[in-house]
Design a protein around this motif. Structure first.
Motif, short mmCIF file in Angstrom:
data_model
loop_
_atom_site.label_atom_id
_atom_site.label_comp_id
_atom_site.label_asym_id
_atom_site.label_seq_id
_atom_site.Cartn_x
_atom_site.Cartn_y
_atom_site.Cartn_z
N ALA A 283 5.04 -7.02 -2.74
CA ALA A 283 4.82 -7.13 -1.29
C ALA A 283 3.81 -6.11 -0.78
O ALA A 283 3.35 -6.21 0.36
N LYS A 284 3.45 -5.13 -1.62
CA LYS A 284 2.42 -4.16 -1.22
C LYS A 284 1.03 -4.80 -1.20
O LYS A 284 0.14 -4.32 -0.51
N SER A 285 0.85 -5.86 -2.00
CA SER A 285 -0.49 -6.45 -2.09
C SER A 285 -0.53 -7.93 -1.73
O SER A 285 -1.60 -8.52 -1.64
N ALA A 286 0.62 -8.56 -1.54
CA ALA A 286 0.63 -9.99 -1.17
C ALA A 286 1.65 -10.20 -0.06
O ALA A 286 2.59 -9.43 0.09
N ARG A 287 1.44 -11.25 0.70
CA ARG A 287 2.45 -11.62 1.69
C ARG A 287 3.56 -12.36 0.95
O ARG A 287 3.34 -13.44 0.41
N MET A 288 4.75 -11.76 0.94
CA MET A 288 5.84 -12.29 0.14
C MET A 288 6.96 -12.80 1.03
O MET A 288 7.40 -12.12 1.95
N ALA A 289 7.43 -14.00 0.70
CA ALA A 289 8.62 -14.55 1.33
C ALA A 289 9.63 -14.89 0.24
O ALA A 289 9.24 -15.18 -0.90
N VAL A 290 10.91 -14.81 0.60
CA VAL A 290 11.95 -15.07 -0.39
C VAL A 290 13.11 -15.76 0.31
O VAL A 290 13.31 -15.59 1.52
#
Lengths: 369, 369
Positions: free
Chosen positions: A103-110
């Motif tokens: 999540a530091k380098s990509a937009r993350m959803a879970v």
């Protein structure tokens, strides 16, 4: 010998061939379908596991990719895809550590379906100073992960919304079992039933006063129904890009063009023994073609039947008399299940207009962690 | 939570665990069995695909390894194994080129069942100035590759013997279909039938005046019969080292110790959802456990049943009432078919006496070419 396959004589076998013209056709067909309904497309990378294919999907309009596992998401992020939804709960210290790193380098959803998991995600995101988008998974009939339709989704959504580091985005409702129902009418009835369950939960979340911009789900089989139904805002089809024999039996459009997608994915096999007049042995077995979806079929050669003959062997016979296959000849097989077959290979041999273009690494092959 | 699995909390899941104590036990058991019958053991690397395991087999007495495919042989040779038999015909320019390259640094043997293949091997070996050992494959009932029992093996053997660069070594006769017959008595009758077919061809070769030092074949199931029969000189068991649920059902000794082998290979799985009181969802599906041999079983937890729930999901239920599994808990599964499950993983998490020793690369994973 199949003249078309003479073009691939430098490709050793077994090989996984991918027809780029047809890949683009399939990507565009579903992208147009989603766009014309005002919906977003977030294709599932679990089918192709290849960031090069994922980048084409995004270049042609997808808002990002879905991944079944965190390892798949790591591979897609390393390949330049920056907007990812992990469609399976991410559980445990080891995996949550990897998620916040990503999540530091990509937009993350879970997706989540449990309070303790929400607490653990919130704490880890806070410690790492990142934000994670969260969707609550609702069981709309798959009987796998997810909360039951009803007020439970709203309760979890409220919990997510109270975390400073988590952003509640919406709900996921995926029904895998209906995707392969052959009849469009039968499938449509099942999709409506599943989406009615999701709407119960969506209503609950909105009644709780929460902003709920995303309703995500759907697959290759439900796609033609989902785009007319208006429940989902983001669609997750995966197999549509590579296709397989299972989906070839599924009617995918109601406009007379019931089979609008091409079949870009094939396995190139070689004849390695001709033990009898009616039988050829090829170099493809359970280790190079998945069997969980049944038998691969033989492409472009009517009457030829493939059967598994062990880990590394397949047997070809003809239902139409003579078998015109010599030692060293090549045939193409169509996988019965694309996802699990792709997962056996390190790369695609990519071709366009009948010419080999090169090899694309399947970076997420085996990334089940 | 299973206390034994607390030791593997640093191992992410799904993971393929390998118990080294039991691996060594299994290796020694079959090595002693072969040696006491005066036979050589050339274990099949297709089961483990890992040169570190292969080197243990050789250190403990094996004369070399079998490989199903050339790519497997390349991986084993790179890992330091220098005596290899490829048990599948090596067909076509691309593969023969790789075989002669390999023969520059390793002692290579290959099976044949066709004149044109013998000519191609002879020519390529001559051009590369290498020698290749050749065995003629006889179909002893598998109905796959191989010549029919009878004079044909002698004809091909003579052709091999006339090549300056090929060395005729003997015959291969493998019957895979009988390996999993549960009853030792029923299996013994089938093994005797298969080996009688091989003897017909051995007699033919010897009648042609050819030296035929090697008769190779056999598997984990036929092993206890092969060591008493005296037809084969070299045995090729593979699964005995890792074992699986299919072979656990097969009686492997007649001395009262019918199940003399351990079960070193397991899949470590995590609970990722608890959607209902009687159901847990784990992170193992078709992409991390093969299904061609049926369902994996749950280790050490009687009453728990695993079922596939998709590419990346499995479902656990209890036949004995309550299900004592919490989110994040781990369980161990025993693969139904070791070969195809190992082929899904990049490495083993190797443990001994309950402690993690490290990770061993499965170099030949996916090497079906």
């Amino acid at each position: 010998m199949n003249a078309r396959l003479d073009r691939f004589t430098d490709v050793d076998t077994p090989a996984l061939l991918l027809d780029l013209d047809q890949v683009e056709h399939n990507i565009d067909r579903y992208q147009r379908g989603a766009a014309s309904a005002g919906l977003k497309l977030r294709p599932h990378a679990k089918a192709h596991k290849c960031s090069a294919v994922g980048r084409i999907q995004i270049e042609r309009g997808a808002v990002g990719l879905c991944c079944a596992k965190l390892g798949e998401a790591e591979a897609m992020a390393a390949g330049g895809v920056r907007d990812l939804l992990v469609t399976t709960p991410v559980i445990g210290v080891l995996k949550i550590r990897r998620l916040v790193e990503l999540a530091k380098s990509a937009r993350m959803a879970v997706v989540v379906d449990d309070e303790s998991n929400i607490a653990a995600l919130s704490e880890a995101a806070g410690a790492a100073d990142v934000q994670i988008d969260v969707l609550v998974e609702v069981d709309v009939g798959q009987a796998r992960a997810g909360v039951a339709p009803g007020p439970r989704a709203g309760e979890l959504a409220s919990l997510v919304a109270r975390s400073r580091r988590l952003r509640f985005r919406g709900l996921q409702g995926y029904q895998g079992k209906l995707q392969a129902v052959a009849s469009l009418g039968d499938r449509a009835a099942l999709v409506r039933e599943a989406m009615a369950k999701l709407r119960v939960s969506l209503d609950g979340v909105r009644a709780a006063g929460l902003d709920c911009p995303v309703a995500t789900g759907g697959g290759t089989g439900s796609f033609p129904i989902d785009i007319g139904l208006g429940t989902l805002t983001e669609l997750q089809p995966g197999s549509y890009v590579t296709m397989d024999t299972a989906y070839a039996k599924v009617a995918l459009a109601s406009d007379g063009d019931a089979h609008p997608l091409g079949q870009p994915l094939t396995i190139l096999a070689s004849v390695i023994s001709r033990p009898a007049a009616g039988k050829a042995i090829v170099d493809v077995g359970w280790k190079s073609a998945s069997s969980d979806g049944g038998l691969p079929s033989v492409k472009d050669q009517s009457g030829l039947i493939f059967e598994f003959a062990g880990d590394e062997h397949g047997s070809i016979r003809s239902t139409a008399g003579e078998l015109n296959l010599a030692l060293g000849d090549r045939i193409e097989l169509i996988p019965s299940h694309c996802d699990t077959t792709v997962n056996l290979y390190d790369r695609f041999a990519v071709h366009r207009s009948g010419r080999l273009e090169g090899f694309w690494t399947i970076e997420a092959r085996g990334k089940s962690q």
